[in-house]
Design a protein around this motif. Sequence first.
Motif, PDB file in Angstrom:
ATOM      1  N   THR A  24       0.831  -1.207   0.000  1.00 16.43           N
ATOM      2  CA  THR A  24       0.000   0.000   0.000  1.00 16.43           C
ATOM      3  C   THR A  24       0.867   1.260   0.000  1.00 16.43           C
ATOM      4  O   THR A  24       0.472   2.292  -0.537  1.00 16.43           O
ATOM      5  CB  THR A  24      -0.944   0.002   1.211  1.00 16.43           C
ATOM      6  OG1 THR A  24      -0.192  -0.194   2.407  1.00 16.43           O
ATOM      7  CG2 THR A  24      -1.974  -1.111   1.090  1.00 16.43           C
ATOM      8  N   ARG A  45      -2.383   4.628   4.589  1.00 22.46           N
ATOM      9  CA  ARG A  45      -3.558   4.306   5.412  1.00 22.46           C
ATOM     10  C   ARG A  45      -4.854   4.512   4.633  1.00 22.46           C
ATOM     11  O   ARG A  45      -5.832   3.783   4.842  1.00 22.46           O
ATOM     12  CB  ARG A  45      -3.549   5.175   6.672  1.00 22.46           C
ATOM     13  CG  ARG A  45      -2.455   4.769   7.663  1.00 22.46           C
ATOM     14  CD  ARG A  45      -2.426   5.679   8.858  1.00 22.46           C
ATOM     15  NE  ARG A  45      -1.336   5.338   9.757  1.00 22.46           N
ATOM     16  CZ  ARG A  45      -0.942   6.097  10.781  1.00 22.46           C
ATOM     17  NH1 ARG A  45      -1.555   7.255  11.005  1.00 22.46           N
ATOM     18  NH2 ARG A  45       0.055   5.715  11.559  1.00 22.46           N
ATOM     19  N   ASP A  88      -5.177   1.428   2.615  1.00 24.78           N
ATOM     20  CA  ASP A  88      -5.630   0.345   3.497  1.00 24.78           C
ATOM     21  C   ASP A  88      -7.150   0.398   3.679  1.00 24.78           C
ATOM     22  O   ASP A  88      -7.839  -0.629   3.599  1.00 24.78           O
ATOM     23  CB  ASP A  88      -4.960   0.452   4.876  1.00 24.78           C
ATOM     24  CG  ASP A  88      -3.489   0.079   4.835  1.00 24.78           C
ATOM     25  OD1 ASP A  88      -3.078  -0.580   3.860  1.00 24.78           O
ATOM     26  OD2 ASP A  88      -2.764   0.450   5.768  1.00 24.78           O
ATOM     27  N   MET A 144      -4.484  -8.945   2.793  1.00 25.08           N
ATOM     28  CA  MET A 144      -4.390  -7.985   3.887  1.00 25.08           C
ATOM     29  C   MET A 144      -4.329  -8.711   5.231  1.00 25.08           C
ATOM     30  O   MET A 144      -3.573  -8.332   6.131  1.00 25.08           O
ATOM     31  CB  MET A 144      -5.588  -7.032   3.855  1.00 25.08           C
ATOM     32  CG  MET A 144      -5.511  -5.905   4.857  1.00 25.08           C
ATOM     33  SD  MET A 144      -4.198  -4.714   4.503  1.00 25.08           S
ATOM     34  CE  MET A 144      -4.987  -3.745   3.219  1.00 25.08           C
ATOM     35  N   SER A 156      -1.280  -8.493   7.856  1.00 22.96           N
ATOM     36  CA  SER A 156      -1.522  -7.931   9.185  1.00 22.96           C
ATOM     37  C   SER A 156      -1.273  -8.955  10.269  1.00 22.96           C
ATOM     38  O   SER A 156      -0.840  -8.620  11.372  1.00 22.96           O
ATOM     39  CB  SER A 156      -2.958  -7.397   9.288  1.00 22.96           C
ATOM     40  OG  SER A 156      -3.891  -8.423   9.010  1.00 22.96           O
TER      41      SER A 156
END
Length: 451
Positions: free
Chosen positions: A120, A144, A147, A206, A210
């Motif tokens: 990202t 962000r 995201d 994702m 994460s």
Amino acid sequence: MTKSISRFGRNTVDVLETVRMLKALKPPVEVVFQKEDIRTLDEDGEVMLTIYSGLAQEESRNLAESVAWGKRRLAERGKFNTKYERYGYKYDEDGNWLIHPKEGDVIRRIYKEFLTGKSTNQIAKELSEDGIVTARGKNKWHHRSIDCMITNPIYAGDLVFQRFYVEDTLTGKNLKNNGELPQYVTQNHHPAIVSREDWEAAQRIMDNRSNKKGKSMKPHIRQEFFSLFTCSKCGAPIIHIRCSSDGSHYWRCRTAEKKYTEVTCDVRGFREESIEHRFMTLLQEIKMTEGYQDKMKQVFRNTVPDENERKRIEQVRDDMQQLYQQLYDEVDEGERHGGDPNKIKAITDQIVELQTQVYDFEDREQQCLEAEKDLDWFLEELKGIQEFKPEKERIEFRADIFSRIVDKGTVYPDGRIVYDLKFGLQVTTEQNDMMAWRLRKKGKPRKRRNK
């Protein structure tokens, strides 16, 4: 200043602070509220200002809570009042969602590059270098923002209500909803910019990234269960737990889950499929039990305010009007001859107490109207529940029915779950130790074992 105090709403605290600052200047600056006839430099001015502002704040808080409650009720039915456009979409004259051509292409580009392995950070850097403007009109993109776009289900055509919530109606502070409140999902609400397959593939990527950081960003799909169950033994909430070995989902008492604390609880956890299976079994029992639906209707009718309650509230409203007149007379007397602040406060306290009774009655009346609609809808939906043999098979969980009729659930040590329904009835799902997740779904063929 000519504005009425009641018009300030949740900003009343700031207004009071400003008034005090002006009063502290040398020479002091006087503020006059014409409607309430309050002068801040008078002896009793600040007392009266505090009393009136307290009423205005309480009215603002109640109004905000009522609006939020109404929005949640609409969301349970799949109805959303969207007031602002999301990046990638625009509205037509009838309020329908349309894909914004240029912004839609940017969204597709983001997903395409993310699925090919770009980070990202890298995507944000390249969008900035290409001169593409952000949703806020800026020239620089942040990872962000990317995201959020990748994890937001609106780009797959779904709309989620209450992804964020207001913590305090007076401050208006927004917080991300991490299970504190239920979320409501409407699938295929509007045209999708990316395919569901691409969106889900992006979520898996994702999730994997994460998880390596020790944090999962993807919310669990069964949002209906969050903040709904409590433990009958210790009163703690029932929280969601994901098994690290096979990814299965469990719900367990928060106290019982915390193994290294002095307070303990032995209420066991439940696998999610078991809760779903037992609820669908309960629905079938309600459908098949003679006279049960009539009982539900009768229980609901007993919760509706009767004529005596309505007369009592009318009397409360009349008493409030008299107290308001007394308050205005006392303020007027104070302006001319110096009133008694304690007497003014006593009258104000009575008004607040009676107003609370009116608000409670109005809330209950509105809830009964909504519950009646829910009951009619539920009994109609009940007719379409597929019959099945709970000991041998299971059917698809009806999340829409669960979220619309269940107010809360209490979990007992013996495995029972007692549900409080929104139309005034309690129902119980009995203990069921069978491994529901191993039952085949009705209508699907059994898997044949390889010889």
